[in-house]
Structures are given as structure tokens and as C-alpha cells.
Design a protein around this motif. Structure first.
Motif, PDB file in Angstrom:
ATOM      1  N   PRO A  19       0.841  -1.204   0.000  1.00 25.76           N
ATOM      2  CA  PRO A  19       0.000   0.000   0.000  1.00 25.76           C
ATOM      3  C   PRO A  19       0.871   1.247   0.000  1.00 25.76           C
ATOM      4  O   PRO A  19       2.075   1.197   0.301  1.00 25.76           O
ATOM      5  N   ALA A  20       0.286   2.366  -0.354  1.00 25.03           N
ATOM      6  CA  ALA A  20       1.034   3.620  -0.465  1.00 25.03           C
ATOM      7  C   ALA A  20       1.302   4.199   0.923  1.00 25.03           C
ATOM      8  O   ALA A  20       0.584   5.082   1.401  1.00 25.03           O
ATOM      9  N   VAL A  21       2.327   3.676   1.604  1.00 22.41           N
ATOM     10  CA  VAL A  21       2.723   4.178   2.921  1.00 22.41           C
ATOM     11  C   VAL A  21       4.214   4.519   2.889  1.00 22.41           C
ATOM     12  O   VAL A  21       4.963   3.972   2.079  1.00 22.41           O
ATOM     13  N   ASP A  22       4.613   5.419   3.749  1.00 22.64           N
ATOM     14  CA  ASP A  22       6.020   5.793   3.901  1.00 22.64           C
ATOM     15  C   ASP A  22       6.662   4.785   4.846  1.00 22.64           C
ATOM     16  O   ASP A  22       6.407   4.803   6.058  1.00 22.64           O
ATOM     17  N   LEU A  23       7.486   3.890   4.312  1.00 30.13           N
ATOM     18  CA  LEU A  23       8.073   2.836   5.134  1.00 30.13           C
ATOM     19  C   LEU A  23       8.945   3.405   6.245  1.00 30.13           C
ATOM     20  O   LEU A  23       8.861   2.954   7.396  1.00 30.13           O
ATOM     21  N   GLU A  24       9.790   4.359   5.929  1.00 30.70           N
ATOM     22  CA  GLU A  24      10.704   4.917   6.924  1.00 30.70           C
ATOM     23  C   GLU A  24       9.937   5.624   8.045  1.00 30.70           C
ATOM     24  O   GLU A  24      10.191   5.401   9.233  1.00 30.70           O
ATOM     25  N   GLU A  29       7.643   5.717  13.648  1.00 30.39           N
ATOM     26  CA  GLU A  29       6.487   5.946  14.512  1.00 30.39           C
ATOM     27  C   GLU A  29       6.097   4.692  15.287  1.00 30.39           C
ATOM     28  O   GLU A  29       5.538   4.790  16.382  1.00 30.39           O
ATOM     29  N   ALA A  30       6.365   3.521  14.726  1.00 25.41           N
ATOM     30  CA  ALA A  30       6.046   2.267  15.412  1.00 25.41           C
ATOM     31  C   ALA A  30       7.129   1.844  16.396  1.00 25.41           C
ATOM     32  O   ALA A  30       6.989   0.830  17.080  1.00 25.41           O
ATOM     33  N   GLY A  31       8.214   2.623  16.482  1.00 22.64           N
ATOM     34  CA  GLY A  31       9.287   2.295  17.418  1.00 22.64           C
ATOM     35  C   GLY A  31      10.162   1.147  16.971  1.00 22.64           C
ATOM     36  O   GLY A  31      10.810   0.492  17.798  1.00 22.64           O
ATOM     37  N   GLY A  32      10.209   0.894  15.668  1.00 22.11           N
ATOM     38  CA  GLY A  32      10.980  -0.236  15.172  1.00 22.11           C
ATOM     39  C   GLY A  32      12.444   0.066  14.916  1.00 22.11           C
ATOM     40  O   GLY A  32      13.241  -0.852  14.702  1.00 22.11           O
ATOM     41  N   TYR A  33      12.820   1.360  14.914  1.00 24.50           N
ATOM     42  CA  TYR A  33      14.214   1.722  14.678  1.00 24.50           C
ATOM     43  C   TYR A  33      14.932   1.855  16.015  1.00 24.50           C
ATOM     44  O   TYR A  33      14.828   2.860  16.706  1.00 24.50           O
ATOM     45  N   VAL A  39      21.276  -2.913   9.437  1.00 21.98           N
ATOM     46  CA  VAL A  39      19.992  -2.763   8.744  1.00 21.98           C
ATOM     47  C   VAL A  39      19.716  -1.267   8.629  1.00 21.98           C
ATOM     48  O   VAL A  39      19.211  -0.637   9.544  1.00 21.98           O
ATOM     49  N   ARG A  40      20.050  -0.712   7.478  1.00 20.16           N
ATOM     50  CA  ARG A  40      20.086   0.742   7.344  1.00 20.16           C
ATOM     51  C   ARG A  40      18.813   1.357   6.772  1.00 20.16           C
ATOM     52  O   ARG A  40      18.720   2.575   6.641  1.00 20.16           O
TER      53      ARG A  40
END
Length: 395
Positions: A19-24, A29-33, A39-40
């Protein structure tokens, strides 16, 4: 082509099915970084998660694959840490993909959106009993999954787990025949068609008087389809009012009834108890409850429509058999969530790639950007501009 080859050779096309979402942005926002080392990018993390969750590789094998493909250099421990922290992001991406599918219009000529609901259990290696339960909604018109809810073993089957719209006609097996869930459907403006047990939804006649289910069933002769106007008994403790409905029933063939009775007897023997005589008698009939009126859904058509509920059983069989939904290696709860969400997301992406895109173009993927502009006819241009030196000797 194997599953792993699809994520190796067709990755760009699978990305186009997202779907058209901004992956980064969505990952942040989901706290995954947590750490960008090794993993860049969000795209790299998504690719690793899908390969691990969908292709049946261990963490060590996934890390080795990433090294071979020059995607990332990290150990299995480092991969574990990253995947454990991204389940919420994968859940968001899965939800976005399902929301995209939910925008599909119903079939022309019908205002109803036919939806099937069911759940399947997944066991975790090394543990007894159910580890996870996946609740799935399937749009019958498109035979496409439009909603997924993941719970622990305590998550029971109920229509309340599914977002509903006006004009939805939802179908479920006997596990969904409970007054709270049926009321949820009606409050959303939808209709239900569910199979009943003799005991799970108490019924009254349409005027609120007593209704004897077995007496009504015994009146059925031969292949007659019987119909009774009823209502559910109000449930005052949960403030659930009576729901007007139609009970539709048909007598089974002798062979089908005997098969059901043997199933009941085996289950009772397994639990070391005596089979309830009422269950053995009810095995002679199939009966469903619907909130739709006779003018909208005649009795015989309601029974025929319920027959299509096996489509969701086939969807589960495909997910478990072909896509390995029940092959869950992870025992850590957060890693298991990431693996399940990744597996389901990958299944939808591959389904779109092989179905939707291939059916519209021979090259098998959507072209990016605005529509191409038509080119001028080269012959006409040559005539207009005069002869050009094309590197060929003149005749």
C-alpha cells in the motif's frame, strides 16, 4: 519459482504491491528503529522480516541469505533483536494492505457485501495446546482476505472482532452464533447468516413466547425447507435486546446424519462422557439463523449461500498447506508476532502479484509514474523531417 526466489528475484515487484505508505516514517512511529547499524533502511528490514516469516528459514539461515545477497551483514542474534521490535510495524503494514483491499466494490447489481468469518489455531513448537489464534474475514465476491486479527489462545470466535459496514452480510459457523456478536452485526447496520447449535442461542417466537426448537424440527418432512419467524431471547445482564430473525432448517440425508452422530459419539468418548441425546437428535438437521427478510433472501437461497462458507475453509487450508501458516518456528512471543504478521503480509503481496497484476499485464507488475505519452509515428516523422543518416548506406 520457490518462495525464496520470489523475494530474491521479484522484490521490486513485491514492493510495488505494498500500500502507499512511507516505510521509513511508519517504522519510526512504530518504534521499530532501535539501531541502524547493519539494517540501514526500512525496506531492508521489511525484506528480512518477510523472508524469515514466510520462507521457513531459521534466523541463522536468514542472516546467511542476507549476506549472500549483499542485503545486510548481521548475526542471527542481531537479526533476532531487530525482528522482535518490529511486530507492531508489520501489523500496521498488514492493516494498511487489508484496508486497501476493503475498498473493493461489491459485485454490480447487488448492494450486499458478502463476508465470511472464521478462525484457525496455530501451535508453537515445544508447547502444549494452542499458541496463537488467527481470526480472518474473507470477502466472498473477490475471494480475498479483508481483515485479520491475531490473538492468544484465549481469543474466542466472535463477530465483534471485525469492523463492519452497512449492507454487510456476514456468515459464520456455530462458533459465531452468540447474541453479543449478532447484536454487534445489527448495530453496524449489517445482517448475519450463522449456523446454530441447539443450545447456544435461545430463541422465542416472533411475539416473545416460548419456541420449542426440536418440536419445530420434527415437523420437517423429506427434503422440505422449513422456515420459522423467531427472535433471540433478550440478554438483560449485557443489555442485549431481542433480535428478530428467521430460523431456516432442512433434514439431512441418512448418511450425512449418521456421519455427524458418529462424530459426536467419538468426541464424547474422547472426553469420557456420555453424548447428549439432544445433540444426537439435532445431528439429523442443518439449521441456520439469519436477520435478512424473506424478500431479500429466500430460505432455499440462504441454505445455498451458506454452502459457500467452505471458501474460507479453503483459504485456511491454502494458508496452512501452501503458505505454511502453521509452521511457526519462533517461541519468543514478540518474534512470533513478527513472523505471523510477516507471513500474512507476504501471502497477500504474493497473491496480488500473481493474481491482480498478472491478470492485467503480460510483464507481471504495475508500471510506476504517470501514463506514458504516445510516441509519434517514426515513418511520419521521417517523411516530415526528411531523410536521416541512420548509419546505413543508401540503396
Amino acid at each position: 519459482m520457490s518462495d525464496l526466489e520470489a523475494f530474491t528475484e521479484e522484490w521490486e515487484f513485491l514492493l510495488a504491491a505494498l500500500p502507499a505508505v512511507d516505510l521509513e516514517k511508519s517504522l519510526r512511529e512504530a518504534g521499530g528503529y532501535k539501531r541502524r547499524r547493519a539494517v540501514r533502511s526500512a525496506e531492508t528490514l521489511l525484506r528480512l522480516a518477510l523472508v524469515y516469516g514466510f520462507c521457513g528459514l531459521s534466523l541463522r539461515q536468514t542472516a546467511a541469505w542476507a549476506h549472500t545477497q549483499e542485503i545486510a551483514e548481521l548475526s542471527d542474534v542481531a537479526l533476532l533483536k531487530r525482528l522482535r521490535s518490529c511486530w507492531n510495524w508489520l501489523s500496521y503494514l498488514l492493516g494498511a494492505k487489508l484496508a486497501e483491499r476493503a475498498q473493493m466494490a461489491p459485485r454490480p447489481g447487488s448492494s450486499l457485501r458478502l463476508r465470511l468469518m472464521d478462525a484457525t489455531s496455530i501451535r508453537v513448537p515445544g508447547r502444549k495446546g494452542v499458541g496463537w489464534r488467527v481470526h480472518v474475514g474473507l470477502g466472498l465476491s473477490q475471494l480475498a482476505i479483508d481483515h485479520i486479527d491475531l490473538t492468544g489462545p484465549e481469543g474466542g470466535e466472535t463477530f465483534c472482532r471485525f469492523p463492519l459496514q452497512s449492507e454487510d452480510l456476514v456468515m459464520g459457523d456455530r462458533g459465531y452464533a452468540h447474541r453479543r456478536g449478532l447484536a454487534w452485526v445489527r448495530e453496524a447496520g449489517g445482517h448475519f447468516l450463522v449456523r446454530l447449535n441447539w443450545s447456544n442461542v435461545p430463541l422465542q417466537d416472533e411475539h416473545g413466547g416460548p419456541f420449542d426448537l426440536f418440536q419445530a424440527l420434527r415437523q420437517i418432512r423429506g427434503s422440505q425447507v422449513a422456515e420459522y419467524r423467531v427472535q433471540t431471547v433478550p440478554q438483560e445482564s449485557e443489555k442485549i435486546a431481542a433480535l428478530p430473525a428467521r430460523l431456516i432448517a432442512v433434514r439431512k440425508s441418512a448418511a450425512a446424519a449418521e456421519k455427524e452422530r458418529q462424530k459426536i459419539l467419538r468426541e464424547a468418548a474422547r472426553k469420557k462422557r456420555k453424548a447428549d441425546p439432544r445433540s444426537l437428535e439435532a445431528a439429523e438437521y442443518t439449521f441456520v439463523l439469519t436477520s435478512m427478510g424473506e424478500e431479500q433472501l429466500p430460505a432455499a437461497e440462504a441454505l445455498e449461500l451458506y454452502r459457500f462458507r467452505w471458501q474460507i475453509e479453503m483459504a485456511f487450508k491454502r494458508l496452512k498447506g501452501l503458505l505454511g501458516l502453521d509452521q511457526l518456528l519462533a517461541q519468543d512471543s514478540n518474534l512470533a508476532r513478527s513472523a505471523l504478521y510477516a507471513k500474512l503480509l507476504a501471502a497477500l503481496l504474493l497473491e496480488d502479484l500473481t493474481g491482480k497484476f498478472l491478470s492485467f499485464s503480460p510483464w507481471g507488475f504495475p508500471l510506476p509514474g504517470p501514463p506514458a505519452q504516445p510516441l509519434a509515428n517514426p515513418t511520419s516523422a521521417a517523411r516530415r523531417d526528411g531523410p536521416r543518416d541512420l548509419g546505413c548506406a543508401e540503396a
